[in-house]
Design a protein around this motif. Structure first.
Motif, PDB file in Angstrom:
ATOM      1  N   VAL A   1      34.844  52.966  35.083  1.00  9.87           N
ATOM      2  CA  VAL A   1      36.192  52.469  35.338  1.00  9.87           C
ATOM      3  C   VAL A   1      36.086  51.163  36.113  1.00  9.87           C
ATOM      4  O   VAL A   1      35.566  51.128  37.235  1.00  9.87           O
ATOM      5  CB  VAL A   1      37.033  53.480  36.128  1.00  9.87           C
ATOM      6  CG1 VAL A   1      38.421  52.905  36.412  1.00  9.87           C
ATOM      7  CG2 VAL A   1      37.149  54.798  35.354  1.00  9.87           C
ATOM      8  N   GLU A   2      36.577  50.086  35.488  1.00 11.77           N
ATOM      9  CA  GLU A   2      36.544  48.768  36.128  1.00 11.77           C
ATOM     10  C   GLU A   2      37.855  48.503  36.863  1.00 11.77           C
ATOM     11  O   GLU A   2      38.907  49.032  36.495  1.00 11.77           O
ATOM     12  CB  GLU A   2      36.341  47.643  35.102  1.00 11.77           C
ATOM     13  CG  GLU A   2      35.091  47.758  34.255  1.00 11.77           C
ATOM     14  CD  GLU A   2      35.390  48.185  32.844  1.00 11.77           C
ATOM     15  OE1 GLU A   2      34.678  47.788  31.921  1.00 11.77           O
ATOM     16  OE2 GLU A   2      36.371  48.941  32.662  1.00 11.77           O
ATOM     17  N   SER A   3      37.772  47.642  37.855  1.00 11.34           N
ATOM     18  CA  SER A   3      38.969  47.182  38.567  1.00 11.34           C
ATOM     19  C   SER A   3      38.664  45.834  39.190  1.00 11.34           C
ATOM     20  O   SER A   3      37.499  45.409  39.251  1.00 11.34           O
ATOM     21  CB  SER A   3      39.393  48.186  39.636  1.00 11.34           C
ATOM     22  OG  SER A   3      38.376  48.329  40.610  1.00 11.34           O
ATOM     23  N   GLY A   4      39.726  45.161  39.642  1.00 13.15           N
ATOM     24  CA  GLY A   4      39.546  43.912  40.369  1.00 13.15           C
ATOM     25  C   GLY A   4      39.898  42.655  39.598  1.00 13.15           C
ATOM     26  O   GLY A   4      39.862  41.560  40.159  1.00 13.15           O
ATOM     27  N   GLY A   5      40.223  42.797  38.319  1.00 12.42           N
ATOM     28  CA  GLY A   5      40.606  41.620  37.566  1.00 12.42           C
ATOM     29  C   GLY A   5      41.966  41.096  38.003  1.00 12.42           C
ATOM     30  O   GLY A   5      42.668  41.713  38.798  1.00 12.42           O
ATOM     31  N   GLY A   6      42.320  39.925  37.476  1.00 14.91           N
ATOM     32  CA  GLY A   6      43.612  39.355  37.807  1.00 14.91           C
ATOM     33  C   GLY A   6      43.674  37.890  37.453  1.00 14.91           C
ATOM     34  O   GLY A   6      42.838  37.360  36.718  1.00 14.91           O
ATOM     35  N   LEU A   7      44.693  37.235  38.001  1.00 13.35           N
ATOM     36  CA  LEU A   7      44.930  35.806  37.776  1.00 13.35           C
ATOM     37  C   LEU A   7      44.547  35.043  39.030  1.00 13.35           C
ATOM     38  O   LEU A   7      44.970  35.404  40.139  1.00 13.35           O
ATOM     39  CB  LEU A   7      46.402  35.575  37.435  1.00 13.35           C
ATOM     40  CG  LEU A   7      46.864  34.130  37.330  1.00 13.35           C
ATOM     41  CD1 LEU A   7      46.175  33.435  36.166  1.00 13.35           C
ATOM     42  CD2 LEU A   7      48.388  34.082  37.167  1.00 13.35           C
TER      43      LEU A   7
ATOM     44  N   SER B   1      38.147  32.939  43.832  1.00 22.89           N
ATOM     45  CA  SER B   1      37.164  34.026  43.756  1.00 22.89           C
ATOM     46  C   SER B   1      37.848  35.333  43.399  1.00 22.89           C
ATOM     47  O   SER B   1      39.032  35.544  43.683  1.00 22.89           O
ATOM     48  CB  SER B   1      36.458  34.192  45.103  1.00 22.89           C
ATOM     49  OG  SER B   1      35.747  33.021  45.470  1.00 22.89           O
ATOM     50  N   LEU B   2      37.079  36.201  42.761  1.00 24.97           N
ATOM     51  CA  LEU B   2      37.476  37.576  42.489  1.00 24.97           C
ATOM     52  C   LEU B   2      36.249  38.462  42.617  1.00 24.97           C
ATOM     53  O   LEU B   2      35.133  38.002  42.397  1.00 24.97           O
ATOM     54  CB  LEU B   2      38.050  37.734  41.077  1.00 24.97           C
ATOM     55  CG  LEU B   2      39.454  37.240  40.781  1.00 24.97           C
ATOM     56  CD1 LEU B   2      39.748  37.364  39.293  1.00 24.97           C
ATOM     57  CD2 LEU B   2      40.491  38.005  41.578  1.00 24.97           C
ATOM     58  N   ARG B   3      36.489  39.732  42.946  1.00 30.92           N
ATOM     59  CA  ARG B   3      35.399  40.690  42.938  1.00 30.92           C
ATOM     60  C   ARG B   3      35.762  41.854  42.027  1.00 30.92           C
ATOM     61  O   ARG B   3      36.783  42.520  42.258  1.00 30.92           O
ATOM     62  CB  ARG B   3      35.070  41.210  44.333  1.00 30.92           C
ATOM     63  CG  ARG B   3      33.800  42.060  44.332  1.00 30.92           C
ATOM     64  CD  ARG B   3      33.367  42.515  45.711  1.00 30.92           C
ATOM     65  NE  ARG B   3      34.084  43.701  46.143  1.00 30.92           N
ATOM     66  CZ  ARG B   3      33.600  44.581  47.019  1.00 30.92           C
ATOM     67  NH1 ARG B   3      32.387  44.402  47.530  1.00 30.92           N
ATOM     68  NH2 ARG B   3      34.319  45.624  47.397  1.00 30.92           N
ATOM     69  N   LEU B   4      34.951  42.079  41.025  1.00 27.36           N
ATOM     70  CA  LEU B   4      35.134  43.200  40.114  1.00 27.36           C
ATOM     71  C   LEU B   4      34.310  44.393  40.594  1.00 27.36           C
ATOM     72  O   LEU B   4      33.220  44.220  41.142  1.00 27.36           O
ATOM     73  CB  LEU B   4      34.711  42.824  38.696  1.00 27.36           C
ATOM     74  CG  LEU B   4      35.349  41.584  38.075  1.00 27.36           C
ATOM     75  CD1 LEU B   4      34.865  41.409  36.644  1.00 27.36           C
ATOM     76  CD2 LEU B   4      36.860  41.653  38.131  1.00 27.36           C
ATOM     77  N   SER B   5      34.855  45.577  40.362  1.00 27.49           N
ATOM     78  CA  SER B   5      34.146  46.812  40.694  1.00 27.49           C
ATOM     79  C   SER B   5      34.095  47.698  39.464  1.00 27.49           C
ATOM     80  O   SER B   5      35.006  47.692  38.632  1.00 27.49           O
ATOM     81  CB  SER B   5      34.861  47.567  41.820  1.00 27.49           C
ATOM     82  OG  SER B   5      34.938  46.794  42.989  1.00 27.49           O
TER      83      SER B   5
ATOM     84  N   TYR C   1      36.477  41.372  31.054  1.00 31.27           N
ATOM     85  CA  TYR C   1      35.166  41.702  31.590  1.00 31.27           C
ATOM     86  C   TYR C   1      34.932  43.206  31.446  1.00 31.27           C
ATOM     87  O   TYR C   1      35.761  44.021  31.862  1.00 31.27           O
ATOM     88  CB  TYR C   1      35.070  41.280  33.053  1.00 31.27           C
ATOM     89  CG  TYR C   1      34.869  39.792  33.202  1.00 31.27           C
ATOM     90  CD1 TYR C   1      35.885  38.896  32.884  1.00 31.27           C
ATOM     91  CD2 TYR C   1      33.655  39.266  33.640  1.00 31.27           C
ATOM     92  CE1 TYR C   1      35.698  37.528  32.989  1.00 31.27           C
ATOM     93  CE2 TYR C   1      33.460  37.903  33.759  1.00 31.27           C
ATOM     94  CZ  TYR C   1      34.480  37.034  33.430  1.00 31.27           C
ATOM     95  OH  TYR C   1      34.285  35.670  33.534  1.00 31.27           O
ATOM     96  N   TYR C   2      33.782  43.531  30.878  1.00 28.79           N
ATOM     97  CA  TYR C   2      33.425  44.930  30.613  1.00 28.79           C
ATOM     98  C   TYR C   2      32.194  45.323  31.425  1.00 28.79           C
ATOM     99  O   TYR C   2      31.228  44.565  31.524  1.00 28.79           O
ATOM    100  CB  TYR C   2      33.108  45.133  29.135  1.00 28.79           C
ATOM    101  CG  TYR C   2      34.266  44.891  28.204  1.00 28.79           C
ATOM    102  CD1 TYR C   2      34.504  43.637  27.658  1.00 28.79           C
ATOM    103  CD2 TYR C   2      35.130  45.934  27.863  1.00 28.79           C
ATOM    104  CE1 TYR C   2      35.567  43.417  26.790  1.00 28.79           C
ATOM    105  CE2 TYR C   2      36.189  45.730  27.001  1.00 28.79           C
ATOM    106  CZ  TYR C   2      36.401  44.462  26.478  1.00 28.79           C
ATOM    107  OH  TYR C   2      37.455  44.250  25.621  1.00 28.79           O
TER     108      TYR C   2
ATOM    109  N   GLN D   1      36.539  50.231  29.978  1.00 30.69           N
ATOM    110  CA  GLN D   1      37.673  49.816  29.157  1.00 30.69           C
ATOM    111  C   GLN D   1      37.969  48.329  29.283  1.00 30.69           C
ATOM    112  O   GLN D   1      38.720  47.784  28.472  1.00 30.69           O
ATOM    113  CB  GLN D   1      38.924  50.633  29.538  1.00 30.69           C
ATOM    114  CG  GLN D   1      39.684  50.134  30.768  1.00 30.69           C
ATOM    115  CD  GLN D   1      38.971  50.409  32.082  1.00 30.69           C
ATOM    116  OE1 GLN D   1      37.957  51.096  32.148  1.00 30.69           O
ATOM    117  NE2 GLN D   1      39.510  49.869  33.163  1.00 30.69           N
ATOM    118  N   GLY D   2      37.399  47.688  30.263  1.00 33.98           N
ATOM    119  CA  GLY D   2      37.580  46.256  30.442  1.00 33.98           C
ATOM    120  C   GLY D   2      38.667  45.924  31.447  1.00 33.98           C
ATOM    121  O   GLY D   2      39.615  46.684  31.643  1.00 33.98           O
TER     122      GLY D   2
END
Length: 117
Positions: free
Chosen positions: A5-11, A17-21, A93-94, A109-110
């Motif tokens: 399970v991904e999280s942290g995406g956005g605009l 900067s962004l951090r994906l988990s 991002y996957y 799921q991206g």
């Protein structure tokens, strides 16, 4: 079976900067590697970064020096710290993991990352 399970995406604006988990659950006792891939509209999915063990990392040339992949094995989580973002980083991002042997790959799921200019 492994669930991701991904999280942290956005605009975000260019330069931001962004951090994906990515949290893994299920049959995670034999994870060999984890990684991040991305797919922009009309393009093929491409490698962003992978991590094997705790310290062996690999990056695509397009993100070297800007992105950092890391993992927290206690939390079964892999992170992607993305700095100095560019509009061309815009993509879904996957998260992917490879387990085994026998070898299997699992995908999340991206999560959408959009970088505005």
């Amino acid at each position: 079976q492994v669930q991701l399970v991904e999280s942290g995406g956005g605009l975000v604006q260019a330069g931001g900067s962004l951090r994906l988990s990515c949290v893994a659950s299920g049959s995670i006792f034999n994870i060999n590697s984890m990684g991040w891939y991305r797919q922009a509209p009309g393009k093929q999915r491409e490698l962003v970064a992978t991590i094997t063990g705790r310290t062996s990392t690999n990056y695509s040339d397009s993100v070297k020096g800007r992105f950092t992949i890391s993992s927290d094995n206690a939390k079964n989580t892999v992170y992607l710290q993305m700095n100095s973002l560019k509009p061309e980083d815009t993509a879904v991002y996957y998260c992917k993991t490879v387990v085994g042997p026998p070898w299997y790959s699992y995908w999340g799921q991206g999560t959408q990352v959009t970088v505005s200019s």
